[in-house]
Design an enzyme around this catalytic site. Structure first.
Site, PDB file in Angstrom:
ATOM      1  N   LYS A 176       3.577 -15.243   1.537  1.00 12.08           N
ATOM      2  CA  LYS A 176       3.571 -16.272   0.284  1.00 12.08           C
ATOM      3  C   LYS A 176       5.054 -16.254  -0.010  1.00 12.08           C
ATOM      4  O   LYS A 176       5.451 -15.851  -1.228  1.00 12.08           O
ATOM      5  CB  LYS A 176       2.483 -15.312  -0.651  1.00 12.08           C
ATOM      6  N   ASP A 194     -10.770  -9.160   7.525  1.00 17.96           N
ATOM      7  CA  ASP A 194     -12.113  -8.878   7.277  1.00 17.96           C
ATOM      8  C   ASP A 194     -12.819 -10.563   7.434  1.00 17.96           C
ATOM      9  O   ASP A 194     -13.904 -10.421   7.826  1.00 17.96           O
ATOM     10  CB  ASP A 194     -12.371  -8.375   5.993  1.00 17.96           C
ATOM     11  N   ASP A 244      -2.805 -17.899   1.356  1.00 16.58           N
ATOM     12  CA  ASP A 244      -3.959 -18.409   0.854  1.00 16.58           C
ATOM     13  C   ASP A 244      -4.281 -19.526   1.660  1.00 16.58           C
ATOM     14  O   ASP A 244      -5.857 -19.700   2.049  1.00 16.58           O
ATOM     15  CB  ASP A 244      -3.593 -18.788  -0.689  1.00 16.58           C
ATOM     16  N   ASP A 271      -5.307  -7.225   5.546  1.00 14.37           N
ATOM     17  CA  ASP A 271      -6.423  -6.491   5.318  1.00 14.37           C
ATOM     18  C   ASP A 271      -7.540  -7.536   5.010  1.00 14.37           C
ATOM     19  O   ASP A 271      -8.637  -7.403   5.646  1.00 14.37           O
ATOM     20  CB  ASP A 271      -6.374  -5.375   4.246  1.00 14.37           C
ATOM     21  N   TYR A 301       0.839  -1.132   0.000  1.00 14.11           N
ATOM     22  CA  TYR A 301       0.063   0.074   0.095  1.00 14.11           C
ATOM     23  C   TYR A 301       0.907   1.029  -0.006  1.00 14.11           C
ATOM     24  O   TYR A 301       0.439   2.437  -0.587  1.00 14.11           O
ATOM     25  CB  TYR A 301      -0.826   0.188   1.190  1.00 14.11           C
TER      26      TYR A 301
END
Ligand code: NAD
Length: 370
Positions: free
Chosen positions: A193, A254, A226, A250, A142
Site C-alpha cells: 500500500k 486466506d 486492496d 495473511d 506482527y
C-alpha cells in the site's frame, strides 16, 4: 545416495491421522524407489506439553534444526485451552518458525478440476487455477516495536502496532518469489500500500531494484493490496506468483485459499535462507488447517493437505520435481475418480475414510511411477 533427513511432528487432533498417510508414502518411496528418507518423529503442541510440560522440547528443536526438512501436522485443542500462555500448543510452531528463521511462507492455491464446482466462485473463474502466494513471515506489523497498549491518563487507551521493514527483508522475500516464478509462469505481482504507507513505498522500491539487479527475465507488476484482494476474487487466473508482506499475506492467502474449496486440501511451506555452504534452506511443511478437534479420532479427516505439503517438500527441499509432479497428479486423479472425504463430499461421489484416501493416493502414485 545421500540420505534425506525428515523430522515428523504430527502434533495434536487430526495431525497424527493425516501424518500417518504421509508415512505410508515414505515407506513405499523408500522400499520401491530407493528414495532414502530417514525419518525421526518428535512431539509438538499439546502432545509435547503432556509429555514434557512445554510446546516443543529442546531435543526436538535440535532435531528440527538438523533435519533437511520438517513435516508438521497441526497443534491445539480444547484440552490445552487453559495451559500457561508460554507453553500453549501454538508456541511450539512459533518457536520452530523463529529458531529455523523461516521468513518465506508459500501458500499455493490450486483448484483441482474435480473440485471446481465446490468453490464459492463460478467454475470458469477457478477451474485450473494455480497460483502461489509468497508471504513474508517474520517481519512487519506482527513483530514491529513498539507494540503495546498505553494508558493516556484521560480515560482513553492507545493500542499501537508498528509496521516495519528493512531493505534486506524485502530483498530476500522478493528473491524467493522471483526464483519460484522462474520454475512456473515467470510472473510476479508485488502487493503493498505505497499510496498510504511508507513501508509500502520502500517495499515497492526494493522489489523493483531486486528485479532489475537479478531477475529482469521475470515479468514484474505492482498492485495495491486492496485492489489485489478484489482481483483475486474477480479473475484469479491473471496471477502466477504474488509476493506480499506479513499482514497482507495473511489475509490474501486466506482469500486465495477459499477459491479452491476445503481447508482439508491446502498445503503450505515455510522456508529459511539458503545455507551459504550447502545452498539448502531450512524448511517446514504443514497443512493450512488446524487440529480439527471436532472430527479428530474419527478417521474421517481429509489427508490431502498433509500429502500435498509433502509434495511441496519433495519439490523445494529435495529437488525431486518429477516425484512431486507425480504425487500432485496422483491426488488430482484420485479426485477425478470420485474419492472424497466428508469435507469435500458431493452427490454421486464415493465417501471414504482418511486411511482409504491415503491408500488411494499411494496406489495411484505407485501406478504413475511404474
Ligand atoms: P481447524 O482448521 O482445525 O478446523 C476448522 C474446520 O475445518 C473444522 O470444522 C474442521 O473439522 C474442518 N477441517 C479442518 N481440517 C480438516 C481436514 N483435514 N479434513 C476435514 N475437515 C477439516 O480450525 P479451528 O477449528 O479454528 O481450530 C481448531 C484447533 O486447531 C484450535 O486449537 C486452533 O488453535 C488450532 N489451529 C492450529 C493450527 C496449526 O497447527 N497450524 C492452525 C489453525 C488452528
Amino acid at each position: 545416495m545421500a540420505s534425506r533427513k525428515l523430522l515428523l511432528l504430527p502434533g495434536d487432533g487430526i495431525g497424527p491421522e493425516a501424518m500417518a498417510e504421509v508415512t505410508k508414502l515414505i515407506t513405499v518411496m523408500n522400499a520401491e524407489f530407493g528414495a532414502g528418507f530417514e525419518t525421526e518423529a518428535g512431539l509438538v503442541g499439546g502432545a509435547a506439553y503432556d509429555a514434557h510440560g512445554e510446546a516443543i522440547s529442546d531435543a526436538d528443536m535440535e532435531r528440527a534444526l538438523s533435519a533437511d526438512a520438517v513435516l508438521f501436522g497441526a497443534v491445539g485443542g480444547p484440552k490445552w485451552d487453559d495451559v500457561p500462555y508460554e507453553v500453549r500448543p501454538e508456541a511450539g510452531l512459533l518457536r520452530l518458525r523463529k529458531e529455523m528463521e523461516l521468513f518465506a511462507n508459500l501458500r499455493p492455491a490450486i483448484c483441482y478440476p474435480a473440485l471446481a464446482e465446490s468453490s464459492s466462485l463460478r467454475k470458469d473463474v477457478v477451474e485450473g487455477l494455480d497460483i502461489l502466494i509468497v508471504r513474508e513471515l517474520t517481519g512487519g506489523v506482527y513483530f514491529g516495536e513498539p507494540k503495546e497498549i498505553i494508558d493516556l491518563g484521560n480515560g482513553q487507551k492507545r493500542g499501537i502496532d508498528t509496521q516495519v521493514y528493512d531493505t534486506f527483508e524485502i530483498e530476500r522475500i522478493s528473491g524467493v518469489a522471483f526464483e519460484l516464478a522462474r520454475t512456473r509462469q515467470s510472473k510476479v505481482c508485488s502487493m503493498e500500500k505505497h499510496n498510504v504507507m511508507k513501508s509500502g513505498v520502500l517495499w515497492k522500491e526494493v522489489v523493483a531494484e531486486t528485479h532489475k539487479a537479478k531477475y529482469s527475465d521475470v515479468e514484474l507488476t505492482h498492485m495495491l493490496a486492496d485492489a489485489g484482494g478484489m482481483q483475486l476474487v474477480r479473475w484469479p487466473k491473471q496471477f502466477d506468483v504474488i509476493v506480499t508482506d506479513n499482514l497482507f499475506g495473511d489475509m490474501l492467502s486466506d482469500v486465495a485459499a477459499m477459491l479452491t474449496g476445503s481447508l482439508g486440501m491446502l498445503p503450505s511451506a515455510s522456508l529459511g535462507a539458503p545455507d551459504p555452504k550447502t545452498g539448502s534452506r531450512k524448511a517446514l511443511y504443514e497443512p493450512v488447517h488446524g487440529s480439527a478437534p471436532d472430527i479428530a479420532g474419527k478417521g474421517i479427516a481429509n489427508p490431502i493437505a498433509m500429502i500435498a505439503s509433502f509434495a511441496m517438500c519433495l519439490r523445494y527441499s529435495f529437488n525431486m520435481v518429477a516425484e512431486a509432479d507425480r504425487l500432485e497428479k496422483a491426488i488430482s486423479d484420485v479426485l477425478d475418480e470420485g474419492y472424497r472425504t466428508g469435507d469435500i463430499m458431493s452427490e454421486g461421489m464415493r465417501e471414504v475414510s482418511t486411511s482409504a484416501m491415503g491408500d488411494a493416493v499411494v496406489e495411484k502414485f505407485r501406478a504413475l511411477s511404474a
